[in-house]
Structures are given as C-alpha cells and as structure tokens.
Design an enzyme around this catalytic site. Structure first.
Site, PDB file in Angstrom:
ATOM      1  N   ASN A   7     -11.105 -14.970-115.617  1.00 20.13           N
ATOM      2  CA  ASN A   7     -11.274 -14.660-117.041  1.00 20.13           C
ATOM      3  C   ASN A   7     -10.851 -13.205-117.272  1.00 20.13           C
ATOM      4  O   ASN A   7     -11.410 -12.285-116.668  1.00 20.13           O
ATOM      5  CB  ASN A   7     -12.750 -14.877-117.424  1.00 20.13           C
ATOM      6  CG  ASN A   7     -13.005 -14.586-118.889  1.00 20.13           C
ATOM      7  OD1 ASN A   7     -12.539 -13.584-119.416  1.00 20.13           O
ATOM      8  ND2 ASN A   7     -13.745 -15.452-119.551  1.00 20.13           N
ATOM      9  N   HIS A  10     -11.967  -9.025-120.410  1.00 19.96           N
ATOM     10  CA  HIS A  10     -12.357  -7.612-120.406  1.00 19.96           C
ATOM     11  C   HIS A  10     -11.201  -6.653-120.123  1.00 19.96           C
ATOM     12  O   HIS A  10     -11.348  -5.450-120.314  1.00 19.96           O
ATOM     13  CB  HIS A  10     -13.563  -7.401-119.500  1.00 19.96           C
ATOM     14  CG  HIS A  10     -14.753  -8.127-120.051  1.00 19.96           C
ATOM     15  ND1 HIS A  10     -15.186  -7.926-121.353  1.00 19.96           N
ATOM     16  CD2 HIS A  10     -15.533  -9.099-119.545  1.00 19.96           C
ATOM     17  CE1 HIS A  10     -16.212  -8.726-121.586  1.00 19.96           C
ATOM     18  NE2 HIS A  10     -16.439  -9.456-120.517  1.00 19.96           N
ATOM     19  N   HIS A  43     -11.202 -16.128-123.813  1.00 21.76           N
ATOM     20  CA  HIS A  43     -12.057 -16.570-124.920  1.00 21.76           C
ATOM     21  C   HIS A  43     -11.531 -15.913-126.190  1.00 21.76           C
ATOM     22  O   HIS A  43     -11.632 -14.696-126.349  1.00 21.76           O
ATOM     23  CB  HIS A  43     -13.499 -16.128-124.629  1.00 21.76           C
ATOM     24  CG  HIS A  43     -14.500 -16.595-125.635  1.00 21.76           C
ATOM     25  ND1 HIS A  43     -15.847 -16.395-125.481  1.00 21.76           N
ATOM     26  CD2 HIS A  43     -14.361 -17.261-126.814  1.00 21.76           C
ATOM     27  CE1 HIS A  43     -16.495 -16.901-126.524  1.00 21.76           C
ATOM     28  NE2 HIS A  43     -15.609 -17.424-127.345  1.00 21.76           N
ATOM     29  N   ARG A  45     -12.380 -15.148-129.438  1.00 20.58           N
ATOM     30  CA  ARG A  45     -13.582 -15.160-130.276  1.00 20.58           C
ATOM     31  C   ARG A  45     -13.200 -15.105-131.745  1.00 20.58           C
ATOM     32  O   ARG A  45     -12.153 -14.569-132.110  1.00 20.58           O
ATOM     33  CB  ARG A  45     -14.478 -13.972-129.918  1.00 20.58           C
ATOM     34  CG  ARG A  45     -15.010 -14.019-128.498  1.00 20.58           C
ATOM     35  CD  ARG A  45     -16.002 -12.894-128.262  1.00 20.58           C
ATOM     36  NE  ARG A  45     -17.237 -13.143-128.954  1.00 20.58           N
ATOM     37  CZ  ARG A  45     -18.367 -13.597-128.387  1.00 20.58           C
ATOM     38  NH1 ARG A  45     -18.407 -13.806-127.083  1.00 20.58           N
ATOM     39  NH2 ARG A  45     -19.435 -13.810-129.092  1.00 20.58           N
ATOM     40  N   ARG A  49     -12.765  -9.767-130.898  1.00 19.29           N
ATOM     41  CA  ARG A  49     -13.182  -8.466-130.367  1.00 19.29           C
ATOM     42  C   ARG A  49     -12.411  -8.063-129.108  1.00 19.29           C
ATOM     43  O   ARG A  49     -12.331  -6.897-128.790  1.00 19.29           O
ATOM     44  CB  ARG A  49     -14.682  -8.432-130.099  1.00 19.29           C
ATOM     45  CG  ARG A  49     -15.129  -9.276-128.952  1.00 19.29           C
ATOM     46  CD  ARG A  49     -16.575  -9.009-128.602  1.00 19.29           C
ATOM     47  NE  ARG A  49     -17.486  -9.523-129.592  1.00 19.29           N
ATOM     48  CZ  ARG A  49     -18.731  -9.925-129.300  1.00 19.29           C
ATOM     49  NH1 ARG A  49     -19.179  -9.834-128.073  1.00 19.29           N
ATOM     50  NH2 ARG A  49     -19.517 -10.406-130.234  1.00 19.29           N
ATOM     51  N   GLU A  70     -11.353 -20.696-123.887  1.00 24.93           N
ATOM     52  CA  GLU A  70     -12.751 -20.830-124.319  1.00 24.93           C
ATOM     53  C   GLU A  70     -12.781 -20.642-125.817  1.00 24.93           C
ATOM     54  O   GLU A  70     -12.163 -19.716-126.349  1.00 24.93           O
ATOM     55  CB  GLU A  70     -13.615 -19.744-123.691  1.00 24.93           C
ATOM     56  CG  GLU A  70     -13.893 -19.955-122.241  1.00 24.93           C
ATOM     57  CD  GLU A  70     -14.753 -18.833-121.688  1.00 24.93           C
ATOM     58  OE1 GLU A  70     -15.362 -18.076-122.467  1.00 24.93           O
ATOM     59  OE2 GLU A  70     -14.779 -18.706-120.475  1.00 24.93           O
ATOM     60  N   THR A 100     -22.154 -11.116-124.836  1.00 24.71           N
ATOM     61  CA  THR A 100     -21.345 -12.144-124.178  1.00 24.71           C
ATOM     62  C   THR A 100     -21.986 -13.494-124.497  1.00 24.71           C
ATOM     63  O   THR A 100     -23.055 -13.547-125.118  1.00 24.71           O
ATOM     64  CB  THR A 100     -21.279 -11.900-122.651  1.00 24.71           C
ATOM     65  OG1 THR A 100     -20.453 -12.903-122.047  1.00 24.71           O
ATOM     66  CG2 THR A 100     -22.646 -11.913-122.008  1.00 24.71           C
ATOM     67  N   THR A 101     -21.321 -14.581-124.087  1.00 19.52           N
ATOM     68  CA  THR A 101     -21.867 -15.908-124.367  1.00 19.52           C
ATOM     69  C   THR A 101     -23.267 -16.002-123.751  1.00 19.52           C
ATOM     70  O   THR A 101     -23.422 -15.738-122.559  1.00 19.52           O
ATOM     71  CB  THR A 101     -20.949 -16.987-123.752  1.00 19.52           C
ATOM     72  OG1 THR A 101     -19.608 -16.674-124.098  1.00 19.52           O
ATOM     73  CG2 THR A 101     -21.304 -18.359-124.270  1.00 19.52           C
ATOM     74  N   GLU A 151     -18.756 -27.243-117.714  1.00 22.02           N
ATOM     75  CA  GLU A 151     -18.899 -25.988-116.980  1.00 22.02           C
ATOM     76  C   GLU A 151     -20.371 -25.613-117.063  1.00 22.02           C
ATOM     77  O   GLU A 151     -20.891 -25.361-118.156  1.00 22.02           O
ATOM     78  CB  GLU A 151     -18.028 -24.883-117.594  1.00 22.02           C
ATOM     79  CG  GLU A 151     -18.197 -23.564-116.835  1.00 22.02           C
ATOM     80  CD  GLU A 151     -17.279 -22.445-117.343  1.00 22.02           C
ATOM     81  OE1 GLU A 151     -16.214 -22.750-117.926  1.00 22.02           O
ATOM     82  OE2 GLU A 151     -17.641 -21.271-117.153  1.00 22.02           O
ATOM     83  N   HIS A 191     -20.155 -17.807-115.231  1.00 26.84           N
ATOM     84  CA  HIS A 191     -20.893 -16.789-115.994  1.00 26.84           C
ATOM     85  C   HIS A 191     -21.786 -15.965-115.068  1.00 26.84           C
ATOM     86  O   HIS A 191     -22.653 -16.521-114.398  1.00 26.84           O
ATOM     87  CB  HIS A 191     -21.753 -17.378-117.117  1.00 26.84           C
ATOM     88  CG  HIS A 191     -21.878 -16.400-118.258  1.00 26.84           C
ATOM     89  ND1 HIS A 191     -22.670 -15.285-118.180  1.00 26.84           N
ATOM     90  CD2 HIS A 191     -21.271 -16.344-119.471  1.00 26.84           C
ATOM     91  CE1 HIS A 191     -22.553 -14.597-119.309  1.00 26.84           C
ATOM     92  NE2 HIS A 191     -21.706 -15.210-120.100  1.00 26.84           N
ATOM     93  N   GLY A 213     -15.053 -13.463-114.540  1.00 29.41           N
ATOM     94  CA  GLY A 213     -14.334 -12.435-115.283  1.00 29.41           C
ATOM     95  C   GLY A 213     -14.824 -11.028-115.040  1.00 29.41           C
ATOM     96  O   GLY A 213     -14.177 -10.219-114.384  1.00 29.41           O
TER      97      GLY A 213
HETATM   98  N1  PXP Z   1     -17.489 -19.134-118.403  1.00 22.60           N
HETATM   99  C1  PXP Z   1     -17.746 -19.006-119.726  1.00 22.60           C
HETATM  100  C2  PXP Z   1     -17.884 -20.249-120.530  1.00 22.60           C
HETATM  101  C3  PXP Z   1     -17.856 -17.746-120.333  1.00 22.60           C
HETATM  102  O1  PXP Z   1     -18.119 -17.658-121.653  1.00 22.60           O
HETATM  103  C4  PXP Z   1     -17.661 -16.604-119.538  1.00 22.60           C
HETATM  104  C5  PXP Z   1     -17.721 -15.245-120.181  1.00 22.60           C
HETATM  105  O2  PXP Z   1     -16.690 -15.103-121.097  1.00 22.60           O
HETATM  106  C6  PXP Z   1     -17.379 -16.767-118.176  1.00 22.60           C
HETATM  107  C7  PXP Z   1     -17.321 -18.038-117.628  1.00 22.60           C
HETATM  108  C8  PXP Z   1     -17.139 -15.604-117.273  1.00 22.60           C
HETATM  109  O3  PXP Z   1     -18.325 -14.861-117.163  1.00 22.60           O
HETATM  110  P1  PXP Z   1     -18.285 -13.465-116.440  1.00 22.60           P
HETATM  111  O4  PXP Z   1     -17.421 -12.552-117.240  1.00 22.60           O
HETATM  112  O5  PXP Z   1     -19.721 -13.051-116.427  1.00 22.60           O
HETATM  113  O6  PXP Z   1     -17.726 -13.687-115.060  1.00 22.60           O
END
Ligand code: PXP
Length: 238
Positions: A7, A10, A43, A45, A49, A70, A100-101, A151, A191, A213
């Site tokens: 991901n 960032h 993602h 959004r 952002r 996403e 974040t989500t 997921e 996540h 990510g």
């Molecule tokens: N999976 C989903 C559905 C997410 O929303 C995110 C964060 O955008 C991630 C995975 C990745 O999470 P992290 O950035 O904490 O690794």
C-alpha cells in the site's frame, strides 16, 4: 506462501504535505514491483487526502502486478473505479475525521448499499474484496454477496497491548479465516502489520495476500535517509 500487496498511500501523504510532485507514488510502485511486490494497493479517499485520481490512472497504465483499489461504498468513487477497472476493488468503511481506516465494513448494517456497489463493480468485470473485522457473521454475509475475497482487519491483533490480547485477536483471525476459506473466499488480511508482527499472520493457513503500507513506507524513509543526505551533501559541497 502469502503474497504481498504494498500500500503506497503514505508516499502520497508525504507529497500532499507540500502539494508538490514528489515523491511520486507511481515511482514508488515501480520500485515496489522491482522489490517483489505481488500487488499495489491504493486508497482513493473521498477527501483525496493522499492518493489523487491521476495516481490511480497512471498506476493502471504502469504497473504489471495486480492493482487493488481500496474504496468507500460511494457513488462517486464507484463511478471512478468503473472507469479505471482495477484488478480488484476492496470496499472499506470511510470516515472523514479518521486518521486511517478504523473498523471493518459492517456488511450487515449496510447490506443493500454494499450489494448494489458489488453488483455494479461485477458488471464491469472488477473482482471485489470486502474489508471486514474477523467475525464469522461478517464473513458469512460477504459470502452471500458473492464477492471473490475478504480482507480481514488485523488492526486488533497489531494494536494489542498485551500478549494475551494479541493471542485472543489472533485466534479470531484464524477462526474467521478458516471459515472464509471453507466458504470458498480468497483470504486476505491487512492493517497495522509491521516487520515485527507479520510472520505469525503470514503463517495462518490459507492466507492468500497481506496488504501492508505504513510500516514499509516508514522503513523506506529510514533505510534510504543516509544515502539521500550523502547525495545532497555532495551537491551542497560542490
Ligand atoms: N488494508 C486496508 C483495507 C487498509 O485500509 C489499509 C490502510 O490503508 C491497509 C490494509 C494497510 O494498513 P497499514 O498502512 O497499517 O499497513
């Protein structure tokens, strides 16, 4: 062996801090691909952002591995996804005020909205994954909607304050994960996964792909910092 979806949101967060053109998440995606990423996740959004529409368009044209978009269950973003045709759309809950989500998608609470969104994406040949909490009821509802994958949200495990709490969250992932596999769903997780906590998750039987990510982007900043300073020092020193 689990696959790795990287991901790159960032990378875009750093760019958007200055509203400039660097670092370009598309460059990061190419490097991630060279580094062995099996997929790129972004993602888009509703508040834009970090990732911008242009990023997703260019990623669609550039990367050769799977593109996982996403997205919120929203009319505007669904129309965008249909135009782009990512390999997979992962439906996530989205709140403007969140960092974040936060939780997984509550498929029970918004079944008809999710169902309509899934149908629209399927009409256009886009595989759908639902980002849900590790809860057997949510997995069952996902299976009823005919999506290809779920997921499971690993945030509870990743954020656990004690070993006992981590074990209990881990057990939920295993139970919901085995149930998902038994329902014929592709099992993804993600996540909050880091270099420290990922191994145990990657070893869960039947896990297809992990989406990671923040930890990778954080690590990349630090492992690349010394070289970046050395190169600037050379230019400054002449
Ligand atoms: N999976 C989903 C559905 C997410 O929303 C995110 C964060 O955008 C991630 C995975 C990745 O999470 P992290 O950035 O904490 O690794």
């Amino acid at each position: 062996m689990a696959l790795l979806g990287v991901n790159i949101d960032h990378v875009a967060t750093v760019r958007q801090a200055r509203r400039t053109i660097e670092p370009d998440p598309v460059h990061a995606a190419v490097l991630a691909e060279i580094g062995g990423a099996d997929g790129i996740t972004v993602h888009l959004r509703e508040d834009r952002r970090h990732i911008q529409d242009r990023d997703v368009r260019l990623l669609r044209e550039t990367i050769r591995v799977k593109l996982n978009l996403e997205m919120a269950v929203s009319e505007e973003i669904t129309a965008f996804a249909v135009g782009i045709r990512p390999d997979q759309a992962t439906l996530v809950p989205e709140k403007r005020e969140e960092v974040t989500t936060e939780g997984g998608l509550d498929v029970r609470a918004q079944r008809s909205r999710v169902e309509q969104c899934v149908a629209r994406l399927h009409e256009h040949g886009i595989a759908v994954s639902l980002f849900i909490d590790p809860d057997v009821t949510q997995v069952e509802l996902a299976a009823q909607l005919g999506v290809a994958a779920v997921e499971l949200h690993t945030g509870g495990y990743a954020d656990a304050k004690t070993a006992a709490e981590a074990d209990s969250e881990y057990d939920k992932l295993v139970e919901a994960g085995q149930f998902a596999v038994a329902q014929g769903l592709i099992l993804n997780m993600g996540h909050g996964l880091t270099y420290r906590n990922v191994r145990r998750i990657a070893e869960i039987h039947g896990v297809h792909e992990l989406n990671i990510g923040h930890s990778i982007v954080s690590h990349a900043i630090l492992v690349g910092f010394e070289r970046a300073v050395r190169e600037m020092k050379q230019l400054v020193a002449g």
